[in-house]
Design a protein around this motif. Sequence first.
Motif, PDB file in Angstrom:
ATOM      1  N   ILE A 158      13.584  55.014 -85.294  1.00  0.00           N
ATOM      2  CA  ILE A 158      14.466  56.120 -85.676  1.00  0.00           C
ATOM      3  C   ILE A 158      15.910  55.812 -85.300  1.00  0.00           C
ATOM      4  O   ILE A 158      16.850  56.130 -86.044  1.00  0.00           O
ATOM      5  CB  ILE A 158      13.989  57.433 -85.009  1.00  0.00           C
ATOM      6  N   ALA A 159      16.102  55.179 -84.148  1.00  0.00           N
ATOM      7  CA  ALA A 159      17.457  54.798 -83.735  1.00  0.00           C
ATOM      8  C   ALA A 159      18.067  53.825 -84.744  1.00  0.00           C
ATOM      9  O   ALA A 159      19.246  53.960 -85.121  1.00  0.00           O
ATOM     10  CB  ALA A 159      17.422  54.174 -82.345  1.00  0.00           C
ATOM     11  N   ASN A 174      25.333  54.250 -78.447  1.00  0.00           N
ATOM     12  CA  ASN A 174      24.692  54.900 -77.307  1.00  0.00           C
ATOM     13  C   ASN A 174      23.993  56.154 -77.829  1.00  0.00           C
ATOM     14  O   ASN A 174      24.652  57.051 -78.371  1.00  0.00           O
ATOM     15  CB  ASN A 174      25.720  55.318 -76.260  1.00  0.00           C
ATOM     16  N   LEU A 175      22.683  56.224 -77.668  1.00  0.00           N
ATOM     17  CA  LEU A 175      21.896  57.310 -78.234  1.00  0.00           C
ATOM     18  C   LEU A 175      20.943  57.883 -77.186  1.00  0.00           C
ATOM     19  O   LEU A 175      20.442  57.152 -76.322  1.00  0.00           O
ATOM     20  CB  LEU A 175      21.069  56.808 -79.424  1.00  0.00           C
ATOM     21  N   VAL A 176      20.689  59.171 -77.284  1.00  0.00           N
ATOM     22  CA  VAL A 176      19.573  59.781 -76.562  1.00  0.00           C
ATOM     23  C   VAL A 176      18.544  60.162 -77.622  1.00  0.00           C
ATOM     24  O   VAL A 176      18.854  60.910 -78.555  1.00  0.00           O
ATOM     25  CB  VAL A 176      19.998  61.027 -75.761  1.00  0.00           C
ATOM     26  N   VAL A 177      17.342  59.611 -77.492  1.00  0.00           N
ATOM     27  CA  VAL A 177      16.285  59.870 -78.465  1.00  0.00           C
ATOM     28  C   VAL A 177      15.148  60.607 -77.773  1.00  0.00           C
ATOM     29  O   VAL A 177      14.717  60.223 -76.676  1.00  0.00           O
ATOM     30  CB  VAL A 177      15.767  58.565 -79.106  1.00  0.00           C
ATOM     31  N   CYS A 178      14.668  61.659 -78.417  1.00  0.00           N
ATOM     32  CA  CYS A 178      13.582  62.485 -77.864  1.00  0.00           C
ATOM     33  C   CYS A 178      12.451  62.540 -78.873  1.00  0.00           C
ATOM     34  O   CYS A 178      12.633  63.019 -79.998  1.00  0.00           O
ATOM     35  CB  CYS A 178      14.104  63.885 -77.561  1.00  0.00           C
ATOM     36  N   HIS A 179      11.287  62.033 -78.485  1.00  0.00           N
ATOM     37  CA  HIS A 179      10.081  62.097 -79.321  1.00  0.00           C
ATOM     38  C   HIS A 179       9.267  63.313 -78.886  1.00  0.00           C
ATOM     39  O   HIS A 179       8.831  63.410 -77.733  1.00  0.00           O
ATOM     40  CB  HIS A 179       9.247  60.828 -79.174  1.00  0.00           C
ATOM     41  N   LEU A 180       9.071  64.234 -79.823  1.00  0.00           N
ATOM     42  CA  LEU A 180       8.352  65.481 -79.556  1.00  0.00           C
ATOM     43  C   LEU A 180       6.956  65.396 -80.166  1.00  0.00           C
ATOM     44  O   LEU A 180       6.777  65.565 -81.373  1.00  0.00           O
ATOM     45  CB  LEU A 180       9.116  66.664 -80.156  1.00  0.00           C
ATOM     46  N   ALA A 187      14.595  59.005 -73.973  1.00  0.00           N
ATOM     47  CA  ALA A 187      15.161  57.744 -73.502  1.00  0.00           C
ATOM     48  C   ALA A 187      16.648  57.666 -73.806  1.00  0.00           C
ATOM     49  O   ALA A 187      17.121  58.180 -74.821  1.00  0.00           O
ATOM     50  CB  ALA A 187      14.440  56.557 -74.143  1.00  0.00           C
ATOM     51  N   ALA A 188      17.363  57.003 -72.896  1.00  0.00           N
ATOM     52  CA  ALA A 188      18.776  56.689 -73.103  1.00  0.00           C
ATOM     53  C   ALA A 188      18.859  55.273 -73.661  1.00  0.00           C
ATOM     54  O   ALA A 188      18.477  54.311 -72.980  1.00  0.00           O
ATOM     55  CB  ALA A 188      19.539  56.790 -71.782  1.00  0.00           C
ATOM     56  N   HIS A 189      19.331  55.152 -74.891  1.00  0.00           N
ATOM     57  CA  HIS A 189      19.458  53.848 -75.547  1.00  0.00           C
ATOM     58  C   HIS A 189      20.926  53.421 -75.479  1.00  0.00           C
ATOM     59  O   HIS A 189      21.793  54.048 -76.104  1.00  0.00           O
ATOM     60  CB  HIS A 189      19.031  53.936 -77.011  1.00  0.00           C
ATOM     61  N   ARG A 190      21.206  52.372 -74.735  1.00  0.00           N
ATOM     62  CA  ARG A 190      22.573  51.873 -74.609  1.00  0.00           C
ATOM     63  C   ARG A 190      22.678  50.510 -75.282  1.00  0.00           C
ATOM     64  O   ARG A 190      22.076  49.542 -74.835  1.00  0.00           O
ATOM     65  CB  ARG A 190      22.977  51.755 -73.138  1.00  0.00           C
ATOM     66  N   LYS A 191      23.399  50.498 -76.403  1.00  0.00           N
ATOM     67  CA  LYS A 191      23.662  49.243 -77.119  1.00  0.00           C
ATOM     68  C   LYS A 191      22.381  48.453 -77.380  1.00  0.00           C
ATOM     69  O   LYS A 191      22.289  47.255 -77.127  1.00  0.00           O
ATOM     70  CB  LYS A 191      24.654  48.365 -76.346  1.00  0.00           C
ATOM     71  N   ALA A 295      25.053  60.103 -80.411  1.00  0.00           N
ATOM     72  CA  ALA A 295      24.207  61.092 -81.091  1.00  0.00           C
ATOM     73  C   ALA A 295      22.948  61.331 -80.278  1.00  0.00           C
ATOM     74  O   ALA A 295      22.531  60.493 -79.470  1.00  0.00           O
ATOM     75  CB  ALA A 295      23.841  60.623 -82.494  1.00  0.00           C
ATOM     76  N   ILE A 296      22.343  62.500 -80.499  1.00  0.00           N
ATOM     77  CA  ILE A 296      21.033  62.845 -79.955  1.00  0.00           C
ATOM     78  C   ILE A 296      20.078  62.948 -81.138  1.00  0.00           C
ATOM     79  O   ILE A 296      20.360  63.653 -82.107  1.00  0.00           O
ATOM     80  CB  ILE A 296      21.090  64.178 -79.193  1.00  0.00           C
ATOM     81  N   LEU A 297      18.965  62.219 -81.077  1.00  0.00           N
ATOM     82  CA  LEU A 297      18.009  62.184 -82.179  1.00  0.00           C
ATOM     83  C   LEU A 297      16.697  62.815 -81.737  1.00  0.00           C
ATOM     84  O   LEU A 297      16.139  62.437 -80.699  1.00  0.00           O
ATOM     85  CB  LEU A 297      17.765  60.735 -82.628  1.00  0.00           C
TER      86      LEU A 297
END
Length: 352
Positions: A158-159, A174-180, A187-191, A295-297
Amino acid sequence: MTILVINPGSTSTKVSVYEDDEPILVRSIRHSVEELSQFSKITEQLDFRRRLVEDEIREAGLPLKFDAVIGRGGLLKPIPGGVYIVNEEMCHETYTAPRQHACNLGCIIAYQIAKQIGCPAYIADPGVVDELEDEARVCGSPLMHRICIWHALNQKAIARRYARSIGRKYEDLNLVVCHLGGGISIAAHRKGRAIDANNALDGEGPFSPERAGTLPAADLVRLCFSGTYTEDQLLKRIAGSAGLAAHLGTTDILEITRLLREGDAKAKLLIDAMIYHTAKCIASEGAVLRGHVDAILLTGGIAHSDYITSGIRSRVDYLAPVHIFPGENEMEALALNALAVLRGEREAQIYK
């Protein structure tokens, strides 16, 4: 390029065949409780599930001939994200892993079929992907350390999808991704690296439909020594028969939202609390990324619920724009990972 995708789950085995990035076969083989009860261990289901996969392909009129086979990765030792070539060592370690789950069969079935027809077998971004910062591994007791078991495959897919949609690379954001889902992973995704993530399998983080989430530690210790529960019973109270399942007797979000519409105060409190704790954990990843969040996904099956996603959005959109990607998309993610390797766009790693 023709790619076979295999995804064993607790009650089903999903099978897809892709021509490049287009699915030409999509099947979900359901397994009844009666069927699975004949096997005392997950590993004993190997031949049974492989035979069903091959039968499904033949019944669809497709030849058992592929450029690659990719399976869902299992509960291996912690490894960095990416695509991995399945080898004998991976199959052995997965087959004998102390944590047993149906996903452990994915790489073995892929390897056996690929070896039979003479093509490579892969896995991609299994749930044990570990790219944590050193600080993230430390907890307040030297008797243990933090690990992450999370929805790495869907989160990273998704990222990358989001990055493509804005003309950027995953490795630049830099993304914060949340799987529901049944469990909730954040998770914090950095580069391009997930530098912090919770252990969603064992229930760390927010509570969810099936997980208890982070619990008051002293109360949990007292329960362990109360003599009321066995170890297995308590483990199920943390992951499996926990969260919404324990409070409401169901994990069906459609059923729970129906209760909300009918004015059920208990259901509303619990869903609102799940939203609250999920948003709190998302916001905490903002600190990990030092406030630099592009972004937050939100993704996963529960992301279909507007009540839940809008509730989370209202609490965290001060941090970054929130984008919704409902569903799990695991089969497509696996196929696209294999296709990227076949096209030379990504290098497959050797598991060792």
